[in-house]
Design a protein around this motif. Structure first.
Motif, PDB file in Angstrom:
ATOM      1  N   GLY A  41     -15.297 -20.584 -32.857  1.00  0.00           N
ATOM      2  CA  GLY A  41     -14.853 -20.567 -31.355  1.00  0.00           C
ATOM      3  C   GLY A  41     -14.763 -19.339 -30.942  1.00  0.00           C
ATOM      4  N   ASN A  42     -13.908 -19.282 -29.619  1.00  0.00           N
ATOM      5  CA  ASN A  42     -13.812 -17.874 -29.088  1.00  0.00           C
ATOM      6  C   ASN A  42     -12.222 -17.156 -29.800  1.00  0.00           C
ATOM      7  OD1 ASN A  42     -11.352 -17.001 -27.265  1.00  0.00           O
ATOM      8  ND2 ASN A  42     -13.124 -16.594 -25.804  1.00  0.00           N
ATOM      9  N   ILE A  43     -12.544 -16.088 -29.802  1.00  0.00           N
ATOM     10  CA  ILE A  43     -11.663 -15.173 -30.507  1.00  0.00           C
ATOM     11  C   ILE A  43     -10.185 -15.535 -30.305  1.00  0.00           C
ATOM     12  CG2 ILE A  43     -11.896 -13.042 -28.977  1.00  0.00           C
ATOM     13  CD1 ILE A  43     -11.538 -11.917 -32.447  1.00  0.00           C
ATOM     14  N   ASP A  44      -9.663 -15.531 -28.968  1.00  0.00           N
ATOM     15  CA  ASP A  44      -8.546 -15.726 -28.715  1.00  0.00           C
ATOM     16  C   ASP A  44      -7.885 -17.072 -28.807  1.00  0.00           C
ATOM     17  OD1 ASP A  44      -7.751 -13.110 -27.922  1.00  0.00           O
ATOM     18  OD2 ASP A  44      -8.847 -13.401 -26.053  1.00  0.00           O
ATOM     19  N   GLU A  45      -8.766 -18.078 -28.610  1.00  0.00           N
ATOM     20  CA  GLU A  45      -8.089 -19.442 -28.551  1.00  0.00           C
ATOM     21  C   GLU A  45      -8.339 -20.227 -30.011  1.00  0.00           C
ATOM     22  OE1 GLU A  45     -10.584 -21.550 -25.742  1.00  0.00           O
ATOM     23  OE2 GLU A  45      -9.776 -20.043 -23.799  1.00  0.00           O
ATOM     24  N   VAL A  46      -9.234 -19.540 -30.688  1.00  0.00           N
ATOM     25  CA  VAL A  46      -9.633 -20.277 -32.048  1.00  0.00           C
ATOM     26  C   VAL A  46      -9.005 -19.462 -33.211  1.00  0.00           C
ATOM     27  CG1 VAL A  46     -11.266 -21.568 -33.419  1.00  0.00           C
ATOM     28  CG2 VAL A  46     -11.127 -21.898 -31.111  1.00  0.00           C
ATOM     29  N   ALA A  47      -9.880 -18.140 -33.471  1.00  0.00           N
ATOM     30  CA  ALA A  47      -9.847 -17.284 -34.454  1.00  0.00           C
ATOM     31  C   ALA A  47      -8.641 -16.625 -34.758  1.00  0.00           C
ATOM     32  CB  ALA A  47     -10.999 -16.119 -34.218  1.00  0.00           C
ATOM     33  N   MET A  48      -8.070 -16.174 -33.690  1.00  0.00           N
ATOM     34  CA  MET A  48      -6.630 -15.483 -33.864  1.00  0.00           C
ATOM     35  C   MET A  48      -5.573 -16.559 -34.441  1.00  0.00           C
ATOM     36  SD  MET A  48      -7.354 -12.014 -33.514  1.00  0.00           S
ATOM     37  CE  MET A  48      -5.923 -10.945 -33.132  1.00  0.00           C
ATOM     38  N   PRO A  49      -5.227 -17.569 -33.862  1.00  0.00           N
ATOM     39  CA  PRO A  49      -4.451 -18.473 -34.408  1.00  0.00           C
ATOM     40  C   PRO A  49      -4.767 -18.858 -35.817  1.00  0.00           C
ATOM     41  CG  PRO A  49      -4.844 -19.361 -32.103  1.00  0.00           C
ATOM     42  CD  PRO A  49      -5.854 -18.145 -32.504  1.00  0.00           C
ATOM     43  N   VAL A  50      -5.962 -19.006 -36.031  1.00  0.00           N
ATOM     44  CA  VAL A  50      -6.122 -19.466 -37.668  1.00  0.00           C
ATOM     45  C   VAL A  50      -6.017 -18.280 -38.483  1.00  0.00           C
ATOM     46  CG1 VAL A  50      -8.231 -20.012 -39.231  1.00  0.00           C
ATOM     47  CG2 VAL A  50      -8.004 -21.266 -37.085  1.00  0.00           C
ATOM     48  N   TRP A  51      -6.480 -16.989 -37.879  1.00  0.00           N
ATOM     49  CA  TRP A  51      -6.174 -15.794 -38.906  1.00  0.00           C
ATOM     50  C   TRP A  51      -4.698 -15.525 -39.236  1.00  0.00           C
ATOM     51  CZ3 TRP A  51     -10.083 -12.111 -36.178  1.00  0.00           C
ATOM     52  CH2 TRP A  51     -11.662 -12.396 -36.498  1.00  0.00           C
ATOM     53  N   ARG A  52      -4.028 -15.681 -38.158  1.00  0.00           N
ATOM     54  CA  ARG A  52      -2.386 -15.523 -38.556  1.00  0.00           C
ATOM     55  C   ARG A  52      -1.944 -16.563 -39.386  1.00  0.00           C
ATOM     56  NH1 ARG A  52      -0.247 -12.163 -34.193  1.00  0.00           N
ATOM     57  NH2 ARG A  52      -1.935 -12.188 -32.627  1.00  0.00           N
ATOM     58  N   ASP A  53      -2.566 -18.009 -39.277  1.00  0.00           N
ATOM     59  CA  ASP A  53      -2.127 -18.729 -40.298  1.00  0.00           C
ATOM     60  C   ASP A  53      -2.371 -18.391 -41.520  1.00  0.00           C
ATOM     61  OD1 ASP A  53      -0.739 -20.340 -38.178  1.00  0.00           O
ATOM     62  OD2 ASP A  53      -2.202 -21.720 -37.716  1.00  0.00           O
ATOM     63  N   LEU A  54      -3.681 -18.235 -41.643  1.00  0.00           N
ATOM     64  CA  LEU A  54      -4.295 -17.831 -43.127  1.00  0.00           C
ATOM     65  C   LEU A  54      -3.699 -16.555 -43.896  1.00  0.00           C
ATOM     66  CD1 LEU A  54      -8.275 -17.914 -42.603  1.00  0.00           C
ATOM     67  CD2 LEU A  54      -6.799 -19.218 -44.398  1.00  0.00           C
ATOM     68  N   HIS A  55      -3.150 -15.559 -42.775  1.00  0.00           N
ATOM     69  CA  HIS A  55      -2.533 -14.472 -43.419  1.00  0.00           C
ATOM     70  C   HIS A  55      -1.107 -14.852 -43.881  1.00  0.00           C
ATOM     71  CE1 HIS A  55      -1.086 -10.316 -44.098  1.00  0.00           C
ATOM     72  NE2 HIS A  55      -2.450 -10.092 -44.230  1.00  0.00           N
ATOM     73  N   ALA A  56      -0.473 -15.687 -42.981  1.00  0.00           N
ATOM     74  CA  ALA A  56       0.776 -16.071 -43.269  1.00  0.00           C
ATOM     75  C   ALA A  56       0.973 -16.840 -44.717  1.00  0.00           C
ATOM     76  CB  ALA A  56       1.456 -17.158 -42.187  1.00  0.00           C
ATOM     77  N   ALA A  57      -0.167 -17.715 -44.739  1.00  0.00           N
ATOM     78  CA  ALA A  57      -0.037 -18.707 -45.975  1.00  0.00           C
ATOM     79  C   ALA A  57      -0.394 -17.892 -47.197  1.00  0.00           C
ATOM     80  CB  ALA A  57      -1.012 -19.690 -45.748  1.00  0.00           C
ATOM     81  N   TYR A  58      -1.534 -16.980 -47.147  1.00  0.00           N
ATOM     82  CA  TYR A  58      -2.184 -16.392 -48.433  1.00  0.00           C
ATOM     83  C   TYR A  58      -1.785 -15.055 -48.495  1.00  0.00           C
ATOM     84  CZ  TYR A  58      -4.325 -20.928 -48.452  1.00  0.00           C
ATOM     85  OH  TYR A  58      -4.607 -22.427 -48.347  1.00  0.00           O
ATOM     86  N   GLY A  59      -1.387 -14.271 -47.330  1.00  0.00           N
ATOM     87  CA  GLY A  59      -1.472 -12.663 -47.456  1.00  0.00           C
ATOM     88  C   GLY A  59      -2.515 -12.276 -47.986  1.00  0.00           C
ATOM     89  N   LEU A  60      -4.027 -12.807 -47.516  1.00  0.00           N
ATOM     90  CA  LEU A  60      -5.150 -12.067 -48.072  1.00  0.00           C
ATOM     91  C   LEU A  60      -5.241 -10.834 -47.614  1.00  0.00           C
ATOM     92  CD1 LEU A  60      -7.551 -12.367 -45.842  1.00  0.00           C
ATOM     93  CD2 LEU A  60      -6.915 -14.769 -46.062  1.00  0.00           C
TER      94      LEU A  60
END
Length: 131
Positions: A41-60
């Protein structure tokens, strides 16, 4: 231009690993499209929210192992590491750490990322985290 594109991807990996999404976003075009194991998806509508969630959950963390650039394309192989420390998509954290191989392919437009494709060994992650 290939070395300049590599520098942009190094900045991307550093900002992503730090969870610095304010630095990360300007590295992409306004209409950037992101494709990965969780969809596209679009970076702002899809990727950024998913990336924030991934980083919060896994600190990858993304550790660049190899990078190749030619023309407007950049390919990267990473070692990805993290610890499952917060809930993610209905799954409670285990506190366990993981390490896996991840790869990304970037298409550049000028000095910005226009498209990004990502793949990672998610099955290995699930085994290591005992999910």
């Amino acid at each position: 231009m290939s070395e300049a594109h590599k520098d942009i991807i190094r900045r991307y990996a550093a900002a992503f690993s730090a969870g610095d999404f304010e630095t990360l976003r300007p590295l992409f075009t306004e209409d950037a499209v992101i494709q990965g194991v969780l969809g596209w998806g679009n970076i702002d509508e899809v990727a950024m929210p998913v990336w924030r969630d991934l980083h919060a959950a896994y600190g990858l963390q993304l550790i660049i192992e190899d990078m190749v650039a030619e023309g407007d394309k950049v390919a990267v192989r990473y070692t990805e590491r993290g610890t499952f420390r917060a809930p993610f998509r209905g799954t409670e954290p285990t506190g366990k750490s993981y390490e896996l191989v991840a790869m990304e392919w970037f298409e550049m437009r000028g000095s910005k990322i226009a498209r990004r494709w990502g793949a990672r060994d998610s099955a290995s992650m699930q085994r290591q985290l005992a999910v």
